[in-house]
Design an enzyme around this catalytic site. Structure first.
Site, short mmCIF file in Angstrom:
data_model
loop_
_atom_site.label_atom_id
_atom_site.label_comp_id
_atom_site.label_asym_id
_atom_site.label_seq_id
_atom_site.Cartn_x
_atom_site.Cartn_y
_atom_site.Cartn_z
N ARG A 105 -2.52 27.26 52.80
CA ARG A 105 -2.49 28.52 51.92
C ARG A 105 -2.82 29.46 52.57
O ARG A 105 -2.74 30.80 51.64
CB ARG A 105 -4.08 28.01 50.45
CG ARG A 105 -3.24 26.82 50.22
CD ARG A 105 -5.07 26.86 49.14
NE ARG A 105 -4.61 27.12 47.97
CZ ARG A 105 -4.07 27.28 47.19
NH1 ARG A 105 -3.23 26.33 46.61
NH2 ARG A 105 -3.68 28.48 45.87
N ASN A 132 -9.15 34.18 45.55
CA ASN A 132 -7.25 33.54 45.08
C ASN A 132 -6.66 34.21 44.49
O ASN A 132 -6.98 34.24 43.67
CB ASN A 132 -7.58 32.23 45.86
CG ASN A 132 -5.89 31.99 45.23
OD1 ASN A 132 -5.37 32.29 45.86
ND2 ASN A 132 -5.08 31.30 44.95
N GLY A 133 -6.19 35.46 44.71
CA GLY A 133 -5.43 36.37 43.83
C GLY A 133 -4.64 37.25 44.34
O GLY A 133 -5.10 38.02 45.66
N CYS A 169 -4.68 32.31 48.83
CA CYS A 169 -5.86 31.85 49.91
C CYS A 169 -5.66 30.49 48.90
O CYS A 169 -5.50 30.22 48.07
CB CYS A 169 -6.25 33.24 49.58
SG CYS A 169 -6.16 35.24 49.69
N THR A 212 12.85 26.78 48.18
CA THR A 212 13.70 25.47 48.15
C THR A 212 13.47 24.89 46.86
O THR A 212 14.34 23.88 46.27
CB THR A 212 12.46 24.18 49.18
OG1 THR A 212 12.32 24.53 50.89
CG2 THR A 212 12.84 23.21 48.46
N SER A 213 12.17 25.72 46.05
CA SER A 213 12.49 24.55 44.50
C SER A 213 13.94 24.81 43.73
O SER A 213 14.68 24.38 43.23
CB SER A 213 11.56 25.32 43.52
OG SER A 213 9.92 24.71 44.04
N HIS A 254 36.22 35.06 54.35
CA HIS A 254 35.95 35.75 53.51
C HIS A 254 35.20 37.04 54.60
O HIS A 254 33.63 37.67 53.48
CB HIS A 254 36.39 35.66 51.71
CG HIS A 254 36.57 35.55 51.19
ND1 HIS A 254 38.33 35.27 51.37
CD2 HIS A 254 36.43 33.48 50.98
CE1 HIS A 254 38.63 34.27 50.01
NE2 HIS A 254 38.38 33.86 50.07
N LYS A 256 15.47 26.28 56.77
CA LYS A 256 14.01 24.97 57.13
C LYS A 256 14.21 25.79 58.79
O LYS A 256 12.62 25.87 59.15
CB LYS A 256 14.68 23.42 57.08
CG LYS A 256 14.43 22.86 55.67
CD LYS A 256 12.64 22.56 55.69
CE LYS A 256 12.05 22.97 54.29
NZ LYS A 256 12.43 23.91 53.69
N TRP A 301 -4.40 34.85 53.11
CA TRP A 301 -3.06 34.90 53.73
C TRP A 301 -3.36 36.43 53.13
O TRP A 301 -3.16 37.45 52.09
CB TRP A 301 -2.56 34.29 53.12
CG TRP A 301 -0.65 34.64 53.33
CD1 TRP A 301 0.21 34.46 54.80
CD2 TRP A 301 0.42 34.66 52.38
NE1 TRP A 301 1.52 34.94 55.05
CE2 TRP A 301 1.25 35.10 53.19
CE3 TRP A 301 -0.10 34.69 51.09
CZ2 TRP A 301 2.64 34.95 52.55
CZ3 TRP A 301 1.55 34.66 50.52
CH2 TRP A 301 2.78 35.39 51.37
N GLU A 304 11.95 29.54 58.42
CA GLU A 304 10.93 29.18 58.18
C GLU A 304 9.99 28.48 59.63
O GLU A 304 9.01 29.66 59.79
CB GLU A 304 10.66 28.02 57.22
CG GLU A 304 11.07 28.22 56.22
CD GLU A 304 11.03 27.29 55.01
OE1 GLU A 304 9.85 27.41 53.78
OE2 GLU A 304 10.97 26.42 54.55
N GLU A 330 19.40 25.04 52.28
CA GLU A 330 18.50 24.37 52.78
C GLU A 330 18.36 23.85 53.63
O GLU A 330 16.78 24.05 54.59
CB GLU A 330 17.30 23.19 51.77
CG GLU A 330 16.32 22.35 52.04
CD GLU A 330 15.66 23.18 51.45
OE1 GLU A 330 14.09 22.62 51.86
OE2 GLU A 330 15.82 24.54 50.84
N THR A 366 3.15 29.17 41.70
CA THR A 366 4.43 30.06 41.97
C THR A 366 3.91 31.88 41.47
O THR A 366 4.71 31.57 39.82
CB THR A 366 5.56 29.97 42.55
OG1 THR A 366 5.60 28.89 43.28
CG2 THR A 366 6.04 31.28 43.15
N LYS A 409 2.25 28.10 52.21
CA LYS A 409 3.14 26.87 51.32
C LYS A 409 3.17 27.30 49.53
O LYS A 409 4.05 27.07 49.50
CB LYS A 409 1.94 25.57 51.00
CG LYS A 409 1.98 24.53 50.47
CD LYS A 409 3.15 23.89 51.37
CE LYS A 409 3.39 23.13 50.57
NZ LYS A 409 4.88 22.09 51.90
N SER A 446 8.59 24.23 41.08
CA SER A 446 7.40 24.16 41.64
C SER A 446 7.32 23.77 41.70
O SER A 446 6.45 23.12 41.61
CB SER A 446 7.03 25.90 41.20
OG SER A 446 5.99 25.86 41.83
N GLN A 447 7.04 23.28 43.49
CA GLN A 447 6.36 22.32 44.17
C GLN A 447 4.74 22.83 43.90
O GLN A 447 4.19 21.82 43.19
CB GLN A 447 6.47 22.20 45.33
CG GLN A 447 6.02 21.55 46.66
CD GLN A 447 4.35 21.45 46.50
OE1 GLN A 447 3.36 20.89 46.48
NE2 GLN A 447 3.51 22.65 47.00
N SER A 448 4.84 23.63 43.86
CA SER A 448 2.86 23.55 43.41
C SER A 448 2.50 24.05 42.22
O SER A 448 1.54 23.76 41.49
CB SER A 448 2.34 25.18 45.07
OG SER A 448 2.40 26.26 43.64
#
Length: 667
Positions: free
Chosen positions: A33, A136-137, A2, A372-373, A573, A554, A109, A557, A550, A422, A662, A417-419
């Protein structure tokens, strides 16, 4: 995940209309977010009748009018329309001016309870909104607290874990007030924190404490922004009236889940540490360090940092969507990632400098990430092994935790991690720290939990990324890890020529990315030919296995189309059974594939005739050839463009895809 936001103006007159727009714009900046519901709370007019007698059913336990609280399901603009509609119905004066005012806001979220006004924040303590909280959490012990509070007569209206917090605050306030008379806002919040388990960032507002705000955090990021209107204070430490905030000067104070929501107001900020409580009262800021084992908190002195971000970074500019903008920003973001780090034919990473010898002696490198990371780390694995001679293993953060996989003191664990927030990655970080491993962070967010908890690391400096589907952060992560591999392996004479070749490739990488972005129109045309397809397979091998994963991610996503990335060597296989004349297949940098499907081959410029001989039915995407370990940076961009155009043509939301946010700050 959030987004939470708060705005307090002190000693400067602001109309309610202006305050509303500040709160709405803060939420708009944080909407990436979470965007299934939202809400705000602000003050009612000051001139109100006196509180009703105690015998009255309308009696309020505080002077003044109750706060104005608005909640709405859906995106921020739904809330905006709803608020202005309710304001008209209730005849709320938007021109009313406040010299001091505290407002809070939240974009959600959903994790506990469906998207609905009753589950939206701010969550309330009950009738009269004596305590309001945005959160948030995740509160992991909320069920136990809910049972306890229910036994004490509280009634719950939402399905959220958050509702226990304001109700617990009222319980603490009532009990303390009965036993000892006056109780401060910070004392109430400290006692609430003492009872909470889990990860959270919280902002409290209460009519018992008008014109005050309190924020605290444990695990989730929270930022304080300070804008002194009579002159900025750059990096000046403060914690009481004598330094920054008790001078009575006009100022604006902000709380936010992310720096991108305050950059248009101020560049002076402070990232809260875990268990810190920030109390804004009478325009002053005090910071307390909460210790659950101590009755009284310690006062903390902290310094403001100066934000290195421009307002333009959080705007779309001439682009239709943030994802489109961020794809086209990659020549610049890659330059920023490398700026000041490629020197004298080598690599200088200040964040790793003191730990390079330790890393070189480690037993293995363990890359840990999600989504993605993880794919970026997978792309980096081959050249990290090659340049350092150290074995590299890969771990999905959640799976490492589920298995309690072995992590040793002799390991170097690299968390990507981008943010930097995570949840699974941070829990895996705690696990690795407990096991004594050297922990390295690769993140885009200065001041994030990941950057603070790891021993050392590299900031990728890709700039603010608002589109939920990561693009420029992915390529910058690969480049950051390439530079890390070069730095670790810089003591090996045998790889000198190879390192020189890669550094030369890094110096030319931005211009090559600019070249491949010229494929935009062609990828839009390709997307239009795939618009009715139900599935897409993407094959890659070697360095480009990660590119296949990746690229497929995308498409999943944002275009909401089934797609799978696979190792080309595994094609026979099992996956070959899926292939028919209607199935589109993208093959990256392979020349030996022969399919009955609709073949799309990505190859190096000039190799089209080799991969698709005359008379062949395949489509060719030619990209510039660069050093093999940097090729994934080039090759992912056409797939990013393809995913973008597929999404637009299929009529879906590019920047806010269904069911995604995100950064995933809950498990």
């Amino acid at each position: 995940m959030c987004g939470i936001f708060a705005y307090l103006n002190y000693n400067v007159s602001r109309e309610r209309r202006y305050i509303l727009e500040v709160l709405f714009n803060g939420l708009r900046r944080l909407e990436y977010r979470g965007y299934d519901s939202a809400g705000i709370a602000l003050d009612a007019d000051r001139q109100v009748p006196s509180p009703a007698p105690a015998s009255s059913s309308d009696a309020r336990p505080y002077a003044g009018a109750p706060p104005l609280v608005f909640r709405q399901e859906g995106k921020i603009e739904n809330l905006v329309r709803s608020v202005y509609s309710e304001v008209d119905e209730k005849d709320v004066n938007l021109d009313a001016a406040f010299s001091v005012h505290a407002g809070i806001a939240h974009t959600r979220w959903a994790t506990h309870g469906v998207p609905a006004p009753r589950n939206s924040h701010p969550q309330s303590s009950g009738a009269g909104d004596e305590f309001l909280v945005v959160h948030n959490g995740i509160i992991t012990n909320y069920e136990v607290l809910k049972e306890t509070l229910t036994r004490h007569g509280f009634t719950f209206e939402s399905d959220t874990d958050t509702e226990v917090i304001p109700k617990l605050a009222k319980f603490v306030f009532d009990k303390s007030h009965d036993e000892q008379g006056d109780v401060t806002f910070s004392q109430v919040v400290m006692e609430v924190m003492r009872q909470l388990e889990g990860a959270y960032a919280l902002i409290f507002k209460s009519p018992h404490y008008p014109n005050e705000l309190i924020a605290c955090k444990r695990g989730s990021q929270l930022i304080l922004g300070v804008n002194e209107l009579s002159g900025q204070q750059n990096g000046k430490s403060f914690h009481d009236v004598k330094t920054l905030t008790t001078n009575g000067k006009p100022k604006e104070l902000f709380f936010s889940s992310d720096l991108c929501a305050i950059v248009e107001h101020t560049k002076n900020y402070l990232a809260l540490e875990d268990n810190e409580i920030v109390h804004i009262k009478d325009g002053s800021v005090s910071i307390l360090k909460f210790d659950p084992h101590k009755e009284k908190p310690a006062s903390v002195q902290r310094a403001l940092s100066v934000l290195e971000m421009e307002v333009e970074q959080i705007k779309k500019g001439s682009y239709d969507h943030f994802m489109q903008k961020e794809i086209h920003e990659q020549p610049h973001s890659l330059k920023t990632t490398m700026r000041g780090r490629l020197k004298d034919g080598g690599v200088v990473l200040g964040g790793l400098k003191e730990y390079l010898k330790t890393i070189r002696r480690c037993r293995r490198v363990v890359f840990i990430g999600c989504g993605t990371s993880y794919n970026a780390a997978l792309a980096a694995r081959p050249f990290v092994e090659e340049l350092t001679g150290i074995p590299v293993t890969m771990e999905v953060a959640s799976d490492l935790l589920d298995r309690q996989g072995p992590i040793y003191r002799e390991d170097t664990a690299v968390f990507v991690s981008q943010s930097g927030e995570t949840a699974d990655t941070l829990l895996a970080l705690d696990y690795a720290l407990e096991n004594g491993a050297l922990c390295v962070g690769i993140t885009n967010t200065v001041g994030s939990t990941l950057s603070r908890k790891t021993h050392c690391g590299v900031h990728i400096n890709a700039g603010c990324e608002i589109g939920v589907a990561s693009t420029k952060a992915y390529t910058s992560q690969i480049v950051a890890m390439a530079m890390m591999a070069l730095a670790i392996g810089s003591d090996q004479i045998s790889t000198q020529a190879r390192r020189d070749s890669i550094i030369s490739g890094l110096n030319n990488l931005s211009s090559n990315v600019s070249e491949v972005l010229k494929l935009d129109a062609g990828m839009k045309e390709l997307a239009s030919s795939l618009i009715d397809s139900e599935s897409l397979l993407v094959f890659g091998r070697g360095y480009n296995y990660a590119t296949a994963l990746e690229g497929a991610l995308k498409v999943k996503e944002v275009a909401l189309m089934h797609s799978e990335g696979m190792l080309a060597g595994e094609m026979k296989h099992g996956p070959l059974a899926l292939v028919d004349e209607n199935l589109p297949i993208i093959v990256i940098a392979t020349r030996d594939a022969c399919f009955r499907g609709r073949l799309i081959v990505m190859c190096s410029r000039g190799d089209a005739a080799a991969v698709c001989p005359s008379g062949g039915s395949c489509r060719v995407i030619e990209v510039p050839q660069v050093a093999d370990c940097l090729q994934p940076v080039i090759n992912i961009i056409p797939l990013q463009l393809l995913a973008y155009h597929l999404t637009v043509l299929r009529g879906f939301d590019v920047d806010q895809p269904r069911n995604l946010a995100k950064s995933v700050t809950t498990q």
